[in-house]
Scaffold this motif. Structure first.
Motif, short mmCIF file in Angstrom:
data_model
loop_
_atom_site.label_atom_id
_atom_site.label_comp_id
_atom_site.label_asym_id
_atom_site.label_seq_id
_atom_site.Cartn_x
_atom_site.Cartn_y
_atom_site.Cartn_z
N ASP A 311 0.75 -1.23 -0.10
CA ASP A 311 -0.07 0.01 0.00
C ASP A 311 0.87 1.10 0.07
N ASP A 312 1.87 1.26 0.80
CA ASP A 312 2.53 2.59 0.95
C ASP A 312 4.02 2.37 0.72
N VAL A 313 4.73 3.01 -0.12
CA VAL A 313 6.14 3.07 -0.35
C VAL A 313 6.61 4.40 -0.67
N ILE A 314 7.87 4.55 -0.61
CA ILE A 314 8.50 5.75 -1.19
C ILE A 314 9.53 5.37 -2.27
N LEU A 315 9.58 6.18 -3.38
CA LEU A 315 10.55 5.98 -4.46
C LEU A 315 11.64 7.16 -4.34
N LEU A 316 12.78 6.27 -4.18
CA LEU A 316 14.04 7.14 -4.30
C LEU A 316 14.82 7.03 -5.53
N THR A 317 15.31 8.18 -6.00
CA THR A 317 15.91 8.06 -7.54
C THR A 317 17.24 8.78 -7.42
N LEU A 318 18.32 8.24 -7.85
CA LEU A 318 19.49 8.52 -7.99
C LEU A 318 19.90 8.93 -9.30
N ALA A 359 12.61 1.33 -4.46
CA ALA A 359 11.26 1.78 -3.43
C ALA A 359 11.70 1.07 -2.16
N VAL A 360 11.25 1.62 -1.02
CA VAL A 360 11.28 1.26 0.38
C VAL A 360 10.32 1.86 1.17
N LYS A 361 10.24 1.27 2.45
CA LYS A 361 9.01 1.65 3.30
C LYS A 361 9.07 3.00 3.53
N PRO A 362 8.12 3.69 3.96
CA PRO A 362 8.00 5.02 4.27
C PRO A 362 9.06 5.43 5.45
N ALA A 363 9.10 4.64 6.29
CA ALA A 363 10.01 4.92 7.61
C ALA A 363 11.38 4.93 7.30
N ASP A 364 11.71 4.18 6.04
CA ASP A 364 13.16 4.17 5.46
C ASP A 364 13.68 5.25 4.54
N GLU A 379 30.67 13.43 -5.60
CA GLU A 379 29.82 13.40 -6.96
C GLU A 379 28.72 14.45 -6.81
N ILE A 380 28.15 14.57 -5.94
CA ILE A 380 26.98 15.54 -5.72
C ILE A 380 27.59 17.12 -5.66
N LYS A 381 28.81 17.24 -4.82
CA LYS A 381 29.34 18.50 -4.78
C LYS A 381 29.99 18.98 -6.26
N ALA A 382 30.58 18.04 -6.84
CA ALA A 382 31.07 18.19 -8.28
C ALA A 382 29.88 18.29 -9.36
N LYS A 383 28.61 18.22 -9.07
CA LYS A 383 27.39 18.24 -9.87
C LYS A 383 27.44 17.19 -10.86
N MET A 384 28.25 16.12 -10.65
CA MET A 384 28.06 15.00 -11.66
C MET A 384 26.89 14.17 -11.29
N ILE A 385 26.49 14.00 -9.97
CA ILE A 385 25.25 13.28 -9.49
C ILE A 385 24.17 14.30 -8.73
N GLU A 386 23.26 14.14 -9.01
CA GLU A 386 22.06 15.11 -8.40
C GLU A 386 21.77 14.54 -6.69
N PRO A 387 21.51 15.27 -5.90
CA PRO A 387 20.99 14.49 -4.43
C PRO A 387 19.57 13.71 -4.64
N VAL A 388 19.68 12.91 -4.06
CA VAL A 388 18.61 11.89 -4.01
C VAL A 388 17.12 12.30 -4.10
N TYR A 389 16.34 12.16 -5.16
CA TYR A 389 15.03 12.66 -5.27
C TYR A 389 14.12 11.58 -4.49
N VAL A 390 13.19 12.13 -3.73
CA VAL A 390 12.30 11.42 -2.99
C VAL A 390 10.98 11.53 -3.47
N GLU A 391 10.05 10.65 -3.90
CA GLU A 391 8.82 10.49 -4.07
C GLU A 391 7.86 10.09 -3.17
N PRO A 392 7.37 10.37 -2.38
CA PRO A 392 6.29 9.75 -1.36
C PRO A 392 5.00 9.45 -1.94
#
Length: 477
Positions: A311-318, A359-364, A379-392
């Motif tokens: 029912d309830d998950v969060i999707l994270l994208t790197l 996808a992980v559980k909301p608490a995670d 890599e994030i400081k060098a703008k090579m990778i974006e900070p993780v995007y979270v979609e609840p």
């Protein structure tokens, strides 16, 4: 030997326990060797966990809740007509006295350890099983109470003990293997080699049944619950869901992983290793055929076997250009999650290698984001990778079945059903085994999506028309 497991709703009160006796006594006429594994009375484990947390937070009402739990068990004993069993009453008194003393200590120190929580939460099974064994003997069905702490050995991973099968199998064979009486075994609970009480995790009574069955090479495990077997979908969300007559171990494991509540996921592994079939049966409708789970499945009428959901998950994208063609990105990502002890439910990556979503559980969700942002800080400081995007606020739906293998059009049918109903897919994943296709969608669309998919795969010859009457006055009323 037959191994029967009765869940909390099956032993909820005195009336339910008399139903359990009828089922066991009827089976005992044909099978002299029976082991019965019991859960706590319905809701008791949750109440014991709640009372523990109340004590830890210095809520004085924990004593009232504990008294209510005690009175419920005593009322059950009276209604079953076994109130003259002095040994049983002494066991009840000693159990609740020990609970009261322990919870008072939790109250004083304001701390609830996993070791203490295991001891408290496992008392429900000890109480219910002791009552049921007494009732069986009262009804002249010769039975023996087996405390699973004496026969199931685990490590010290409190809350979800890892079973030491070598020692466990020897103890079970000694205690149960040659017995012609009905062995009534406590579900859920276990102990370390030194005797410290542990538990097998929530839903662990199913696991207890499988462990016992594997140790004695049982011919069958019967899981008695409150539905007519494994259903094609969650009946609370899909009213037209119906029981599946048979399925394979693999299909059952996939269904249980993605939210099917009938089977506890670890249950299947010991049964699979020893090739012991499982039956899912309904305590409230014993004549229903139930679902038969084994190596092979004869139910080939449909393209899929069932639809499960979380029912309830969060999707994270790197994502980021710095990921493309770089070896070791996935290893670093999932190592960071492993170090943070975060379980991943679904993974998807495009062939461009520009993004990885999981996808992980909301608490995670936030712990996962912090762990990954730390792992890729440079890599994030060098703008090579974006900070993780979270979609609840997402849900996962999985269509499952071995008939899907090498069958063209399954994905098309799934996405067509969703598309026709205006449901957008956020992410999708499918393994090369073709046993499972999973999609992540908005949580608000879950019920609509489940019904649309169920209609498409199981009821395609039945057309459903929705009629809306809109207006003021009599029609609006």
């Amino acid at each position: 030997m037959l191994v029967l497991k009765f869940g909390g709703t099956s032993v909820a009160n005195a009336n339910r326990i008399t139903d359990v006796f009828s089922i066991v006594s009827n089976l005992h006429k044909k099978n002299k060797k029976i082991a019965v594994v019991c859960s706590a009375l319905s809701g008791v484990t949750d109440d014991l966990i709640r009372v523990s947390r109340m004590a830890a937070s210095r809520d004085d009402d924990y004593k009232k809740v504990l008294t209510i739990i005690r009175q419920r068990h005593l009322a059950c004993i009276r209604e079953l007509g076994i109130a003259k069993d002095k040994e049983l009453l002494l066991f009840i008194d000693e159990s609740f006295d020990a609970l009261a003393d322990l919870l008072h200590g939790v109250y004083l120190v304001k701390e609830l350890s996993t070791r203490t929580l295991d001891f408290v939460s496992g008392q429900g099974e000890l109480l219910s099983t002791r009552i049921i064994a007494s009732y069986f003997n009262h009804k002249k069905l010769k039975s023996i109470f087996i405390d699973a702490r004496k026969i199931i050995v685990t490590d010290e991973n409190f809350g979800a003990g890892v079973v030491d099968f070598k020692n466990t199998n020897l103890r079970i064979q000694s205690a149960i293997g040659k017995s012609n009486t009905v062995s009534v075994v406590t579900g859920f609970v276990s102990a370390t080699l030194s005797g410290e009480m542990t538990t097998l995790g929530r839903g662990g009574s199913d696991y207890t049944a499988a462990i016992v069955a594997a140790a004695v090479h049982a011919k069958e495990i019967q899981i008695w619950t409150d539905v007519d077997g494994v259903l094609t979908a969650d009946p609370r969300k899909v009213k037209k869901a119906f029981p599946v007559s048979s399925m394979t171990y693999t299909e059952a494991m996939e269904m249980s992983h993605f939210g099917a509540k009938v089977i506890h996921p670890p249950t299947i592994q010991p049964a699979l290793e020893k090739n012991i079939p499982l039956y899912i049966k309904n305590t409230f409708n014993p004549s229903a055929p139930g679902t038969y789970i084994s190596v092979n499945s004869s139910d080939g009428d449909y393209l899929i076997k069932g639809i499960s959901s979380i029912d309830d998950v969060i999707l994270l994208t790197l994502e980021g250009s710095g990921m493309v063609g770089v070896a070791g990105i996935s290893a670093r990502l999932f190592n960071a999650l492993a170090q943070a002890k975060i379980n991943v439910i679904l993974i998807t990556q495009g062939s461009s290698e520009h993004t990885i979503s999981f996808a992980v559980k909301p608490a995670d969700g936030m712990p996962a984001k912090k762990a990954i942002d730390a792992a890729f800080e440079l890599e994030i400081k060098a703008k090579m990778i974006e900070p993780v995007y979270v979609e609840p606020n997402l849900s996962i739906i999985a269509v499952i079945g071995e008939n899907m293998r090498h069958q063209p059009g399954i994905s098309g049918k799934l996405f067509q059903a969703l598309g026709k109903n205006g449901i957008s897919v956020v992410a999708t994943a499918q393994g090369s085994s073709e046993l499972n296709i999973s999609v992540a969608i908005k949580r608000e669309d879950l019920n609509k999506a489940l019904n649309a998919i169920h209609q498409s795969f199981f009821l395609s010859d039945i057309k459903t028309v929705n009629v809306f009457l809109v207006g003021v006055g009599l029609i609006g009323g």
